[in-house]
Design an enzyme around this catalytic site. Sequence first.
Site, PDB file in Angstrom:
ATOM      1  N   SER A   1       0.872  -1.182   0.000  1.00  0.00           N
ATOM      2  CA  SER A   1       0.000   0.000   0.000  1.00  0.00           C
ATOM      3  C   SER A   1       0.904   1.225   0.000  1.00  0.00           C
ATOM      4  O   SER A   1       2.056   1.151   0.450  1.00  0.00           O
ATOM      5  CB  SER A   1      -0.856  -0.004   1.271  1.00  0.00           C
ATOM      6  OG  SER A   1      -1.481   1.254   1.471  1.00  0.00           O
TER       7      SER A   1
ATOM      8  N   TYR B   1      -0.884  -1.631  10.523  1.00  0.00           N
ATOM      9  CA  TYR B   1      -1.136  -1.763   9.077  1.00  0.00           C
ATOM     10  C   TYR B   1      -0.009  -1.132   8.267  1.00  0.00           C
ATOM     11  O   TYR B   1       0.543  -1.770   7.365  1.00  0.00           O
ATOM     12  CB  TYR B   1      -2.475  -1.113   8.710  1.00  0.00           C
ATOM     13  CG  TYR B   1      -2.805  -1.232   7.238  1.00  0.00           C
ATOM     14  CD1 TYR B   1      -3.110  -2.470   6.669  1.00  0.00           C
ATOM     15  CD2 TYR B   1      -2.790  -0.114   6.400  1.00  0.00           C
ATOM     16  CE1 TYR B   1      -3.400  -2.592   5.316  1.00  0.00           C
ATOM     17  CE2 TYR B   1      -3.074  -0.232   5.056  1.00  0.00           C
ATOM     18  CZ  TYR B   1      -3.384  -1.468   4.508  1.00  0.00           C
ATOM     19  OH  TYR B   1      -3.662  -1.582   3.163  1.00  0.00           O
TER      20      TYR B   1
HETATM   21  N1  LIG Z   1      -8.848  -0.662  -0.449  1.00  0.00           N
HETATM   22  C1  LIG Z   1      -7.803   0.111  -0.272  1.00  0.00           C
HETATM   23  O1  LIG Z   1      -7.943   1.344  -0.112  1.00  0.00           O
HETATM   24  C2  LIG Z   1      -6.414  -0.473  -0.301  1.00  0.00           C
HETATM   25  C3  LIG Z   1      -5.332   0.404  -0.472  1.00  0.00           C
HETATM   26  C4  LIG Z   1      -4.051  -0.111  -0.489  1.00  0.00           C
HETATM   27  C5  LIG Z   1      -3.853  -1.472  -0.338  1.00  0.00           C
HETATM   28  N2  LIG Z   1      -4.928  -2.305  -0.162  1.00  0.00           N
HETATM   29  C6  LIG Z   1      -4.643  -3.719   0.004  1.00  0.00           C
HETATM   30  O2  LIG Z   1      -5.308  -4.429  -1.015  1.00  0.00           O
HETATM   31  C7  LIG Z   1      -5.544  -5.766  -0.575  1.00  0.00           C
HETATM   32  C8  LIG Z   1      -6.976  -6.153  -0.894  1.00  0.00           C
HETATM   33  O3  LIG Z   1      -7.851  -5.346  -0.125  1.00  0.00           O
HETATM   34  P1  LIG Z   1      -9.262  -4.831  -0.662  1.00  0.00           P
HETATM   35  O4  LIG Z   1      -9.202  -3.353  -0.676  1.00  0.00           O
HETATM   36  O5  LIG Z   1      -9.658  -5.546  -1.887  1.00  0.00           O
HETATM   37  O6  LIG Z   1     -10.172  -5.215   0.592  1.00  0.00           O
HETATM   38  P2  LIG Z   1     -11.406  -6.236   0.757  1.00  0.00           P
HETATM   39  O7  LIG Z   1     -12.439  -5.972  -0.286  1.00  0.00           O
HETATM   40  O8  LIG Z   1     -11.801  -6.109   2.194  1.00  0.00           O
HETATM   41  O9  LIG Z   1     -10.762  -7.660   0.481  1.00  0.00           O
HETATM   42  C9  LIG Z   1      -9.959  -8.315   1.426  1.00  0.00           C
HETATM   43  C10 LIG Z   1      -9.808  -9.760   1.018  1.00  0.00           C
HETATM   44  O10 LIG Z   1      -8.969 -10.410   1.985  1.00  0.00           O
HETATM   45  C11 LIG Z   1      -9.596 -11.619   2.361  1.00  0.00           C
HETATM   46  N3  LIG Z   1      -9.264 -12.023   3.731  1.00  0.00           N
HETATM   47  C12 LIG Z   1      -9.401 -11.295   4.870  1.00  0.00           C
HETATM   48  N4  LIG Z   1      -9.082 -12.042   5.935  1.00  0.00           N
HETATM   49  C13 LIG Z   1      -8.766 -13.281   5.454  1.00  0.00           C
HETATM   50  C14 LIG Z   1      -8.378 -14.500   6.067  1.00  0.00           C
HETATM   51  N5  LIG Z   1      -8.275 -14.616   7.390  1.00  0.00           N
HETATM   52  N6  LIG Z   1      -8.129 -15.568   5.270  1.00  0.00           N
HETATM   53  C15 LIG Z   1      -8.264 -15.475   3.926  1.00  0.00           C
HETATM   54  N7  LIG Z   1      -8.619 -14.338   3.292  1.00  0.00           N
HETATM   55  C16 LIG Z   1      -8.867 -13.264   4.055  1.00  0.00           C
HETATM   56  C17 LIG Z   1     -11.100 -11.338   2.264  1.00  0.00           C
HETATM   57  O11 LIG Z   1     -11.819 -12.557   2.068  1.00  0.00           O
HETATM   58  P3  LIG Z   1     -12.746 -13.283   3.164  1.00  0.00           P
HETATM   59  O12 LIG Z   1     -13.321 -12.222   4.055  1.00  0.00           O
HETATM   60  O13 LIG Z   1     -13.737 -14.001   2.320  1.00  0.00           O
HETATM   61  O14 LIG Z   1     -11.822 -14.219   3.884  1.00  0.00           O
HETATM   62  C18 LIG Z   1     -11.153 -10.496   1.001  1.00  0.00           C
HETATM   63  O15 LIG Z   1     -11.242 -11.317  -0.134  1.00  0.00           O
HETATM   64  C19 LIG Z   1      -5.190  -5.801   0.911  1.00  0.00           C
HETATM   65  O16 LIG Z   1      -3.905  -6.363   1.074  1.00  0.00           O
HETATM   66  C20 LIG Z   1      -5.164  -4.325   1.291  1.00  0.00           C
HETATM   67  O17 LIG Z   1      -4.313  -4.075   2.386  1.00  0.00           O
HETATM   68  C21 LIG Z   1      -6.197  -1.837  -0.145  1.00  0.00           C
END
Ligand SMILES: NC(=O)c1ccc[n+]([C@@H]2O[C@H](COP(=O)([O-])OP(=O)(O)OC[C@H]3O[C@@H](n4cnc5c(N)ncnc54)[C@H](OP(=O)(O)O)[C@@H]3O)[C@@H](O)[C@H]2O)c1
Length: 273
Positions: free
Chosen positions: A146, A159
Amino acid sequence: MGKLPTPGPDRTAVVTGASSGIGEQFARELVRRGYGVSLVARSADKLRRLADELRATGVHAEVVPADLADRAARAALPGRIAELGRTVDILINNAGLSTLGPVHRADVTAELNLVEIDIAAVVDLCSRVLPGMVDRGRGAVLNVASTAGYQPLPGQAAYSAAKAFVLSYTQSLAGELRGTGVTATVLCPGPVATNFADTAGFTPSEAETALPRILWQDADVVARAGIDGLDQGRMVVIPGALNRISAGVAWLAPRRVLVPVVARQHPGMRRER
Ligand SMILES: NC(=O)c1ccc[n+]([C@@H]2O[C@H](COP(=O)([O-])OP(=O)(O)OC[C@H]3O[C@@H](n4cnc5c(N)ncnc54)[C@H](OP(=O)(O)O)[C@@H]3O)[C@@H](O)[C@H]2O)c1
């Protein structure tokens, strides 16, 4: 020619956190490019619905439900994928989450759960999958960090530190893998509208105002930038020119100036006063 291994029926791209957000878009983008995918997350129903839709395009899409906070479940993953008859050619460590608020008010279990998913699962899966890739002389790993990894973030301390770990770790991997035929890329998105903010505990208005609207990007754009960067063998990908500038400024800003400013402005800190 791109650096990604060519797709094949016995080869797969593993996407963790594929049940929503950026991970779901990674799966869609890979399938668009002809890759079969193995989808990992806890929400088996969501994964099944996505896999059914993706399979209709003619490539394989299978569901490998797992809780990545569980060490035994992580250890079993490569074997479960091998049993499906697939070799892992692409690994995308995308699953991740944040907690919110100062550490002195944190729930210890939630903080350690973050460390397991955002750090330990990345190290675990890279360590288990890379030996086979290097033996075959073919493979690509994309770890999702990130722009938060470029600075300390009072209010999301674990985080931002976890993402700094993933950023540094993946750059080291890229160096170690030179000349092996295997590449490592780290994707550092700015803000993306997914379930992420809600899971962390931001209210919708906090999520919208925490960072300027102009920095926000859609999940499909971010996923495409990540796969493009992986295909080009890039070491670091920050999608969006403004996110690249803001990460650069945050990286260079003197900490004694930056840290108090962020501590005053971060929604997770303001609510605790
Ligand atoms: N959204 C942002 O603003 C942003 C910015 C920078 C970086 N990121 C990074 O992008 C990545 C994806 O995030 P996103 O924004 O797409 O968020 P999201 O929609 O909340 O997706 C998170 C994913 O992680 C999975 N997950 C969470 N806990 C888990 C566990 N214990 N075991 C297996 N899977 C798990 C969830 O699946 P289940 O709940 O089905 O397990 C879900 O598929 C993350 O690494 C996040 O830090 C996000």
